[in-house]
Design a protein around this motif. Structure first.
Motif, PDB file in Angstrom:
ATOM      1  N   VAL A  39      82.678 -14.285  12.138  1.00 36.53           N
ATOM      2  CA  VAL A  39      82.258 -14.249  13.536  1.00 36.53           C
ATOM      3  C   VAL A  39      82.423 -15.648  14.114  1.00 36.53           C
ATOM      4  N   ILE A  40      83.083 -15.744  15.278  1.00 33.32           N
ATOM      5  CA  ILE A  40      83.259 -17.024  15.967  1.00 33.32           C
ATOM      6  C   ILE A  40      82.604 -16.908  17.340  1.00 33.32           C
ATOM      7  N   LEU A  41      81.681 -17.809  17.632  1.00 34.65           N
ATOM      8  CA  LEU A  41      81.013 -17.855  18.934  1.00 34.65           C
ATOM      9  C   LEU A  41      81.531 -19.059  19.702  1.00 34.65           C
ATOM     10  N   GLN A  42      81.937 -18.839  20.971  1.00 33.96           N
ATOM     11  CA  GLN A  42      82.470 -19.903  21.820  1.00 33.96           C
ATOM     12  C   GLN A  42      82.001 -19.689  23.253  1.00 33.96           C
ATOM     13  N   LYS A  43      82.107 -20.704  24.046  1.00 34.72           N
ATOM     14  CA  LYS A  43      81.835 -20.711  25.491  1.00 34.72           C
ATOM     15  C   LYS A  43      80.361 -20.476  25.784  1.00 34.72           C
ATOM     16  N   GLY A  44      79.964 -20.917  26.973  1.00 40.41           N
ATOM     17  CA  GLY A  44      78.543 -20.871  27.297  1.00 40.41           C
ATOM     18  C   GLY A  44      77.850 -21.898  26.413  1.00 40.41           C
ATOM     19  N   GLN A  45      76.756 -21.529  25.837  1.00 40.92           N
ATOM     20  CA  GLN A  45      76.045 -22.390  24.890  1.00 40.92           C
ATOM     21  C   GLN A  45      75.840 -21.606  23.605  1.00 40.92           C
ATOM     22  N   PRO A  46      76.847 -21.556  22.732  1.00 39.16           N
ATOM     23  CA  PRO A  46      76.723 -20.783  21.501  1.00 39.16           C
ATOM     24  C   PRO A  46      75.465 -21.163  20.714  1.00 39.16           C
ATOM     25  N   LEU A  47      74.752 -20.149  20.278  1.00 38.02           N
ATOM     26  CA  LEU A  47      73.512 -20.342  19.528  1.00 38.02           C
ATOM     27  C   LEU A  47      73.465 -19.321  18.404  1.00 38.02           C
ATOM     28  N   LEU A  48      73.091 -19.783  17.216  1.00 38.05           N
ATOM     29  CA  LEU A  48      72.868 -18.890  16.085  1.00 38.05           C
ATOM     30  C   LEU A  48      71.439 -19.096  15.618  1.00 38.05           C
ATOM     31  N   VAL A  49      70.676 -18.011  15.572  1.00 42.34           N
ATOM     32  CA  VAL A  49      69.307 -18.038  15.079  1.00 42.34           C
ATOM     33  C   VAL A  49      69.294 -17.269  13.769  1.00 42.34           C
ATOM     34  N   ASP A  50      68.979 -17.955  12.688  1.00 38.39           N
ATOM     35  CA  ASP A  50      68.944 -17.372  11.350  1.00 38.39           C
ATOM     36  C   ASP A  50      67.480 -17.273  10.930  1.00 38.39           C
ATOM     37  N   SER A  51      67.013 -16.076  10.616  1.00 32.69           N
ATOM     38  CA  SER A  51      65.596 -15.862  10.311  1.00 32.69           C
ATOM     39  C   SER A  51      65.146 -16.601   9.054  1.00 32.69           C
ATOM     40  N   VAL A  52      66.071 -17.007   8.206  1.00 37.75           N
ATOM     41  CA  VAL A  52      65.719 -17.708   6.977  1.00 37.75           C
ATOM     42  C   VAL A  52      66.065 -19.187   7.048  1.00 37.75           C
ATOM     43  N   LYS A  53      67.243 -19.522   7.540  1.00 40.33           N
ATOM     44  CA  LYS A  53      67.744 -20.895   7.472  1.00 40.33           C
ATOM     45  C   LYS A  53      67.442 -21.764   8.687  1.00 40.33           C
ATOM     46  N   GLY A  54      67.268 -21.183   9.883  1.00 37.00           N
ATOM     47  CA  GLY A  54      67.004 -21.982  11.072  1.00 37.00           C
ATOM     48  C   GLY A  54      67.992 -21.688  12.179  1.00 37.00           C
ATOM     49  N   ASN A  55      68.164 -22.638  13.108  1.00 35.57           N
ATOM     50  CA  ASN A  55      68.996 -22.457  14.292  1.00 35.57           C
ATOM     51  C   ASN A  55      70.130 -23.473  14.313  1.00 35.57           C
ATOM     52  N   ALA A  56      71.205 -23.117  15.014  1.00 38.65           N
ATOM     53  CA  ALA A  56      72.313 -24.047  15.198  1.00 38.65           C
ATOM     54  C   ALA A  56      72.939 -23.817  16.564  1.00 38.65           C
ATOM     55  N   THR A  57      73.343 -24.910  17.207  1.00 35.44           N
ATOM     56  CA  THR A  57      74.088 -24.840  18.461  1.00 35.44           C
ATOM     57  C   THR A  57      75.270 -25.794  18.360  1.00 35.44           C
ATOM     58  N   GLY A  58      76.295 -25.526  19.124  1.00 38.46           N
ATOM     59  CA  GLY A  58      77.470 -26.381  19.133  1.00 38.46           C
ATOM     60  C   GLY A  58      78.513 -25.809  20.061  1.00 38.46           C
ATOM     61  N   GLN A  59      79.637 -26.472  20.164  1.00 36.13           N
ATOM     62  CA  GLN A  59      80.726 -25.987  21.004  1.00 36.13           C
ATOM     63  C   GLN A  59      81.297 -24.697  20.427  1.00 36.13           C
ATOM     64  N   GLN A  60      81.377 -24.627  19.095  1.00 35.08           N
ATOM     65  CA  GLN A  60      81.862 -23.414  18.425  1.00 35.08           C
ATOM     66  C   GLN A  60      81.088 -23.235  17.131  1.00 35.08           C
ATOM     67  N   LEU A  61      80.619 -22.009  16.905  1.00 35.01           N
ATOM     68  CA  LEU A  61      79.925 -21.658  15.669  1.00 35.01           C
ATOM     69  C   LEU A  61      80.737 -20.577  14.970  1.00 35.01           C
ATOM     70  N   THR A  62      80.973 -20.762  13.684  1.00 35.70           N
ATOM     71  CA  THR A  62      81.680 -19.760  12.898  1.00 35.70           C
ATOM     72  C   THR A  62      80.817 -19.423  11.701  1.00 35.70           C
ATOM     73  N   TRP A  63      80.532 -18.123  11.527  1.00 31.39           N
ATOM     74  CA  TRP A  63      79.785 -17.731  10.343  1.00 31.39           C
ATOM     75  C   TRP A  63      80.408 -16.504   9.729  1.00 31.39           C
ATOM     76  N   TRP A  64      80.148 -16.347   8.445  1.00 27.24           N
ATOM     77  CA  TRP A  64      80.654 -15.214   7.689  1.00 27.24           C
ATOM     78  C   TRP A  64      79.470 -14.302   7.407  1.00 27.24           C
ATOM     79  N   ALA A  65      79.528 -13.070   7.929  1.00 25.30           N
ATOM     80  CA  ALA A  65      78.391 -12.156   7.872  1.00 25.30           C
ATOM     81  C   ALA A  65      78.053 -11.714   6.451  1.00 25.30           C
ATOM     82  N   ASN A  66      78.984 -11.839   5.528  1.00 23.83           N
ATOM     83  CA  ASN A  66      78.739 -11.350   4.178  1.00 23.83           C
ATOM     84  C   ASN A  66      78.311 -12.436   3.192  1.00 23.83           C
ATOM     85  N   ASN A  67      78.136 -13.672   3.657  1.00 28.02           N
ATOM     86  CA  ASN A  67      77.667 -14.721   2.746  1.00 28.02           C
ATOM     87  C   ASN A  67      76.916 -15.800   3.506  1.00 28.02           C
ATOM     88  N   ASP A  68      76.713 -16.934   2.893  1.00 30.07           N
ATOM     89  CA  ASP A  68      75.826 -17.968   3.416  1.00 30.07           C
ATOM     90  C   ASP A  68      76.571 -19.100   4.113  1.00 30.07           C
TER      91      ASP A  68
END
Length: 120
Positions: free
Chosen positions: A72-101
């Motif tokens: 998953v790649i999040l771009q534009k606006g103010q990308p935000l990822l909220v992880d219920s275990v690890k915490g939060n992250a913001t940046g110009q682009q966030l890339t995460w893999w849904a099947n791992n850490d």
């Protein structure tokens, strides 16, 4: 698809104003290859196979989902990822893999990436 779209995959849901879905070539299993979402994007990934159960919620104005990699790649606006275990992250682009850490956070020179990590 336009006008309030919901894409549901096992353990992943994508909500957006517009979604372009691309299928794999006809000679393959004709399943989803990738999807591009635009406008008030919200992606929720639930991992029930780990302890404790984990939910990741990503928001942005544009997102891309690649099914084979569960990337998953999040771009534009103010990308935000909220992880219920690890915490939060913001940046110009966030890339995460849904099947791992894995999470990749990219900032810009004038505004570095930010993260909040929860202690165990």
């Amino acid at each position: 698809y336009q006008g309030g779209v919901v894409l549901s995959r096992p353990s992943l849901t994508v909500n957006s104003k517009e979604l372009k879905a691309f299928l794999k070539p006809a000679d393959s299993d004709s399943s989803l290859d990738k999807a591009f979402a635009d406008g008030a994007v919200k992606i929720v990934s639930v991992l029930n196979t780990v302890k404790p159960a984990r939910t990741r919620t990503g928001t942005s104005e544009h997102a891309e989902y690649y099914a084979d990699e569960q990337r998953v790649i999040l771009q534009k606006g103010q990308p935000l990822l909220v992880d219920s275990v690890k915490g939060n992250a913001t940046g110009q682009q966030l890339t995460w893999w849904a099947n791992n850490d894995r999470l990749l956070v990219e900032g810009e020179a004038s505004k570095p990436a930010e993260g909040t990590i929860r202690k165990k």
